[in-house]
Design a protein around this motif. Sequence first.
Motif, short mmCIF file in Angstrom:
data_model
loop_
_atom_site.label_atom_id
_atom_site.label_comp_id
_atom_site.label_asym_id
_atom_site.label_seq_id
_atom_site.Cartn_x
_atom_site.Cartn_y
_atom_site.Cartn_z
N ALA A 29 -10.74 -20.51 -5.58
CA ALA A 29 -10.81 -19.05 -5.50
C ALA A 29 -11.01 -18.70 -4.02
O ALA A 29 -12.11 -18.36 -3.59
N GLY A 30 -9.93 -18.82 -3.28
CA GLY A 30 -10.02 -18.68 -1.82
C GLY A 30 -10.01 -17.26 -1.31
O GLY A 30 -10.13 -17.04 -0.11
N GLY A 31 -9.85 -16.28 -2.22
CA GLY A 31 -9.82 -14.89 -1.76
C GLY A 31 -8.46 -14.53 -1.18
O GLY A 31 -7.48 -15.25 -1.32
N GLY A 32 -8.43 -13.38 -0.51
CA GLY A 32 -7.18 -12.89 0.05
C GLY A 32 -7.25 -12.72 1.56
O GLY A 32 -8.34 -12.57 2.13
N ALA A 33 -6.11 -12.74 2.22
CA ALA A 33 -6.06 -12.67 3.67
C ALA A 33 -6.45 -11.31 4.22
O ALA A 33 -6.64 -11.15 5.42
N ALA A 34 -6.57 -10.29 3.35
CA ALA A 34 -6.90 -8.96 3.83
C ALA A 34 -8.36 -8.84 4.28
O ALA A 34 -8.71 -7.91 5.00
N PHE A 66 0.11 -17.45 3.81
CA PHE A 66 -1.11 -16.72 3.45
C PHE A 66 -1.04 -15.34 4.07
O PHE A 66 -1.16 -15.17 5.28
N LEU A 67 -0.78 -14.32 3.21
CA LEU A 67 -0.57 -12.97 3.69
C LEU A 67 -1.48 -12.00 2.93
O LEU A 67 -1.83 -12.23 1.78
N PRO A 68 -1.86 -10.87 3.57
CA PRO A 68 -2.69 -9.88 2.87
C PRO A 68 -1.94 -9.25 1.70
O PRO A 68 -0.73 -9.07 1.75
N ALA A 69 -2.67 -8.93 0.65
CA ALA A 69 -2.11 -8.22 -0.50
C ALA A 69 -3.24 -7.48 -1.20
O ALA A 69 -4.42 -7.76 -0.96
N LEU A 70 -2.88 -6.54 -2.05
CA LEU A 70 -3.86 -5.72 -2.76
C LEU A 70 -4.88 -5.13 -1.79
O LEU A 70 -6.09 -5.18 -2.02
N SER A 71 -4.38 -4.58 -0.70
CA SER A 71 -5.25 -3.99 0.32
C SER A 71 -4.65 -2.66 0.78
O SER A 71 -3.46 -2.42 0.61
N LEU A 79 -3.15 4.63 3.90
CA LEU A 79 -2.96 4.91 2.48
C LEU A 79 -3.72 3.91 1.64
O LEU A 79 -3.76 2.71 1.94
N SER A 80 -4.31 4.40 0.55
CA SER A 80 -4.97 3.54 -0.42
C SER A 80 -4.61 4.05 -1.81
O SER A 80 -3.73 4.89 -1.96
N ASN A 96 -0.66 -1.91 -4.61
CA ASN A 96 0.35 -2.73 -5.27
C ASN A 96 1.55 -3.02 -4.39
O ASN A 96 2.29 -3.97 -4.63
N LEU A 97 1.77 -2.19 -3.36
CA LEU A 97 2.91 -2.41 -2.46
C LEU A 97 2.53 -3.27 -1.26
O LEU A 97 3.41 -3.76 -0.54
N SER A 98 1.25 -3.47 -1.02
CA SER A 98 0.81 -4.11 0.22
C SER A 98 1.34 -5.53 0.39
O SER A 98 1.61 -5.97 1.51
N GLY A 99 1.50 -6.27 -0.71
CA GLY A 99 2.05 -7.62 -0.59
C GLY A 99 3.47 -7.61 -0.06
O GLY A 99 3.83 -8.41 0.81
#
Length: 227
Positions: free
Chosen positions: A91-96, A120-125, A170-171, A177-180
């Motif tokens: 469970a390494g988390g996300g790059a964001a 490894f790229l940010p997503a869900l951010s 934007l959030s 959902n588009l951030s990835g």
Amino acid sequence: PAFRALPLAGLRARLAEAGIATEILPGGGVYPASGSAREVRDKLEAFARRHGARFFFQCRVKSILLDNSASVSGVELADGERLAARAVILAGGGAARPATGSDGSLLSAVRRLGVPVVPFLPALSPLPLRERFFFGIAGSSLADARLWVEGLCPADGGTRGALLFTKTGLSGPAALNLSGAVSRRGAETLRPVPLRLRAEAEADGNIWRHRLREGARREGVRVGERL
């Protein structure tokens, strides 16, 4: 497989068992009834401890250990301590949020096992924006908006849902959902990613043009008449 093993009803029941009441909002999202992320954290921690879980803080996993039959047998920490385990959940988390420890360092241990690893790229951010005229309407939201990467068909590469304007961009579900996809396009082109936004909500377009121009005026930014 995870959703089949613990579908929505089962997940809500498990959370209730941990003392966390949930509710379904009009948009379909399931949220804690208290609205408190701290309560969720504390009650999940207490629930895990009641079932025998132990927590190790300020520890970094150096490698995943294998036994003679190449089965996982535990982990080795950066200080050399070894923790035996019948199974290891990654469970390494996300790059964001690299400051929380999810900086990709765990991936090196995975690669040494011969497991393929994608970039490894940010997503869900949230999505940061260069255009400052949005910042003047921070706190405003659209109940229903369509957001997509310019050059892609909205149906193929876009999202639809609630959208929130913040002080940096934007959030809300549509942006998260588009951030990835935005991260992938940015990594491919090494350039800022142009976005397209279409309001599907109840407000008249002229109302939003007025809001955006007023926000731009507060930020000292000129906005073209085509807005």
